[in-house]
Design an enzyme around this catalytic site. Structure first.
Site, PDB file in Angstrom:
ATOM      1  N   VAL A 101     -44.389 -12.292  31.628  1.00 33.66           N
ATOM      2  CA  VAL A 101     -43.033 -11.718  31.912  1.00 33.66           C
ATOM      3  C   VAL A 101     -43.068 -10.534  32.347  1.00 33.66           C
ATOM      4  O   VAL A 101     -42.082  -9.855  32.358  1.00 33.66           O
ATOM      5  CB  VAL A 101     -42.428 -11.807  30.336  1.00 33.66           C
ATOM      6  CG1 VAL A 101     -42.080 -13.312  30.025  1.00 33.66           C
ATOM      7  CG2 VAL A 101     -43.329 -11.144  29.227  1.00 33.66           C
ATOM      8  N   ASN A 144     -38.077 -13.016  23.535  1.00 33.57           N
ATOM      9  CA  ASN A 144     -39.164 -12.941  22.391  1.00 33.57           C
ATOM     10  C   ASN A 144     -40.488 -12.503  22.619  1.00 33.57           C
ATOM     11  O   ASN A 144     -41.306 -11.966  21.835  1.00 33.57           O
ATOM     12  CB  ASN A 144     -39.419 -14.192  21.482  1.00 33.57           C
ATOM     13  CG  ASN A 144     -40.289 -14.227  20.580  1.00 33.57           C
ATOM     14  OD1 ASN A 144     -40.317 -13.826  19.483  1.00 33.57           O
ATOM     15  ND2 ASN A 144     -41.319 -15.112  20.930  1.00 33.57           N
ATOM     16  N   SER A 198     -38.308  -5.190  16.127  1.00 36.47           N
ATOM     17  CA  SER A 198     -39.228  -4.991  15.248  1.00 36.47           C
ATOM     18  C   SER A 198     -38.651  -3.870  14.407  1.00 36.47           C
ATOM     19  O   SER A 198     -38.094  -3.002  14.668  1.00 36.47           O
ATOM     20  CB  SER A 198     -40.355  -4.830  15.824  1.00 36.47           C
ATOM     21  OG  SER A 198     -41.349  -4.485  14.910  1.00 36.47           O
ATOM     22  N   TYR A 201     -45.719   0.827  20.563  1.00 37.83           N
ATOM     23  CA  TYR A 201     -45.215  -0.430  20.317  1.00 37.83           C
ATOM     24  C   TYR A 201     -43.679  -0.034  19.464  1.00 37.83           C
ATOM     25  O   TYR A 201     -42.651  -0.555  19.939  1.00 37.83           O
ATOM     26  CB  TYR A 201     -46.088  -1.097  19.126  1.00 37.83           C
ATOM     27  CG  TYR A 201     -45.255  -2.258  18.773  1.00 37.83           C
ATOM     28  CD1 TYR A 201     -45.082  -3.602  19.661  1.00 37.83           C
ATOM     29  CD2 TYR A 201     -44.893  -2.512  17.480  1.00 37.83           C
ATOM     30  CE1 TYR A 201     -44.543  -4.854  19.061  1.00 37.83           C
ATOM     31  CE2 TYR A 201     -44.158  -3.938  16.966  1.00 37.83           C
ATOM     32  CZ  TYR A 201     -44.359  -4.891  17.648  1.00 37.83           C
ATOM     33  OH  TYR A 201     -43.606  -5.957  17.231  1.00 37.83           O
ATOM     34  N   ALA A 202     -43.690   1.011  18.678  1.00 35.15           N
ATOM     35  CA  ALA A 202     -42.602   1.213  18.281  1.00 35.15           C
ATOM     36  C   ALA A 202     -41.432   1.987  19.014  1.00 35.15           C
ATOM     37  O   ALA A 202     -40.263   1.490  18.867  1.00 35.15           O
ATOM     38  CB  ALA A 202     -42.683   2.542  16.966  1.00 35.15           C
ATOM     39  N   ALA A 203     -41.962   2.779  19.906  1.00 32.78           N
ATOM     40  CA  ALA A 203     -40.880   3.620  21.089  1.00 32.78           C
ATOM     41  C   ALA A 203     -40.604   2.039  21.899  1.00 32.78           C
ATOM     42  O   ALA A 203     -39.138   1.976  22.365  1.00 32.78           O
ATOM     43  CB  ALA A 203     -41.796   4.106  22.102  1.00 32.78           C
ATOM     44  N   SER A 204     -41.228   1.086  22.344  1.00 34.97           N
ATOM     45  CA  SER A 204     -40.672   0.011  23.049  1.00 34.97           C
ATOM     46  C   SER A 204     -39.565  -0.802  22.331  1.00 34.97           C
ATOM     47  O   SER A 204     -38.685  -1.314  22.874  1.00 34.97           O
ATOM     48  CB  SER A 204     -42.037  -0.795  23.655  1.00 34.97           C
ATOM     49  OG  SER A 204     -42.516  -1.576  22.346  1.00 34.97           O
ATOM     50  N   LYS A 205     -39.783  -1.230  21.031  1.00 34.76           N
ATOM     51  CA  LYS A 205     -38.797  -1.675  20.112  1.00 34.76           C
ATOM     52  C   LYS A 205     -37.661  -1.155  19.865  1.00 34.76           C
ATOM     53  O   LYS A 205     -36.699  -1.719  19.739  1.00 34.76           O
ATOM     54  CB  LYS A 205     -39.672  -2.489  18.889  1.00 34.76           C
ATOM     55  CG  LYS A 205     -40.836  -3.512  19.415  1.00 34.76           C
ATOM     56  CD  LYS A 205     -40.152  -4.693  19.913  1.00 34.76           C
ATOM     57  CE  LYS A 205     -41.126  -5.615  19.917  1.00 34.76           C
ATOM     58  NZ  LYS A 205     -40.926  -7.170  20.457  1.00 34.76           N
ATOM     59  N   ILE A 252     -43.670 -10.617   8.944  1.00 39.91           N
ATOM     60  CA  ILE A 252     -43.647 -12.369   9.255  1.00 39.91           C
ATOM     61  C   ILE A 252     -44.810 -12.736   9.297  1.00 39.91           C
ATOM     62  O   ILE A 252     -45.692 -12.494  10.492  1.00 39.91           O
ATOM     63  CB  ILE A 252     -42.635 -12.470  10.420  1.00 39.91           C
ATOM     64  CG1 ILE A 252     -41.468 -11.686  10.554  1.00 39.91           C
ATOM     65  CG2 ILE A 252     -42.542 -13.835  10.635  1.00 39.91           C
ATOM     66  CD1 ILE A 252     -40.335 -12.223   9.289  1.00 39.91           C
TER      67      ILE A 252
END
Length: 258
Positions: free
Chosen positions: A71, A97, A148, A162-166, A195
């Site tokens: 992607v 997703n 997220s 990861y937090a920044a991207s989400k 999850i």
């Protein structure tokens, strides 16, 4: 007062789920298939075997269209989206997703390449797939981005990229809800918390970490892919959520409130 049958009827709805071969994505694919939708999904490393494809087909009677896709590759995205639209005859729902953490890293030790990789797989992928899908999405369609809890609370140790991207996924969801409104295309996000039955927690968490996370959840239990699929189905059905756009639904057992 309008009386509406709130039973989901997604018969023959044309749905694309990126990263649909495993975990949350597969849970979403199964749920759409079970309600009679025509489902396509992409995978990168988790190739579905024939038994899984047969199982999905048996749920609602429509064989799924599964196709490999990176992607983050602009050319691949353009090519695959054309294939998906041709196979399904257009699109009514796009679920962005696909994503991942890649690896945990503190800022002082993080290579710039890793920072770019994480943003590309979680954020740039949403942009590339959505941009390519716009020509195939019917007016009145629904786009659902999987964000997220990390994008709201900063995530765990070493998860800043990861937090920044989400967090950016949540931001772009609001922007697109405005931008695509002229075509009555609704754009929303879901923000899952803990999850289980997903590669994410198998790769980036420990048994102790999961136990500690469950203690921080008001419901004192983890979620599973089907728990995320339910809100996604609701957001996809214009009869149920036709006046909902630009919002993020928390799916975290009351661990956090946005």
């Amino acid at each position: 007062m309008h009386n509406r049958d709130m039973t989901f009827d997604l018969t023959d709805m044309r749905v694309l789920v990126t990263g649909g071969g495993v975990g949350i994505g597969l849970g979403i694919v199964r749920s759409f298939a079970e309600l009679g939708a025509k489902v396509a999904f992409t995978w990168k490393t988790h190739e579905p075997d024939q038994a899984l494809l047969d199982e999905i087909a048996e749920l609602g009677g429509n064989p799924p269209f599964a196709v490999q896709l990176d992607v983050t590759d602009e050319h691949q995205v353009t090519t695959v989206l054309a294939q998906v639209a041709d196979t399904l005859g257009g699109l009514d729902v796009l679920v962005n997703n696909a994503g991942g953490m890649i690896q945990r890293s503190t800022v002082d030790e993080m290579p710039l390449e890793l920072w770019h990789q994480v943003l590309d797989v979680n954020l740039t992928s949403c942009f590339l797939v959505t941009r390519a899908a716009l020509k195939y999405l019917a007016d009145g369609s629904s786009i659902i981005n999987v964000a997220s809890l990390a994008g709201q609370n900063g995530g765990g140790p070493g998860a800043s990229a990861y937090a920044a991207s989400k967090a950016a996924v949540i931001g772009v969801t609001k922007a697109w809800a405005k931008e695509f409104s002229a075509r009555q295309i609704r754009v929303n996000a879901v923000a899952p918390g803990l999850i289980l039955d997903t590669p994410f927690h198998e790769l980036f968490n420990t048994a102790a970490g999961r136990a500690a996370a469950i203690e921080g959840i008001a419901l004192k239990k983890p979620g599973f892919p089907a728990d995320v699929a339910g809100p996604v189905l609701w957001l996809a059905d214009p009869r149920a959520s036709g006046f909902v756009s630009g919002t993020t639904i928390d799916v975290n057992g009351a661990a956090y409130f946005s």
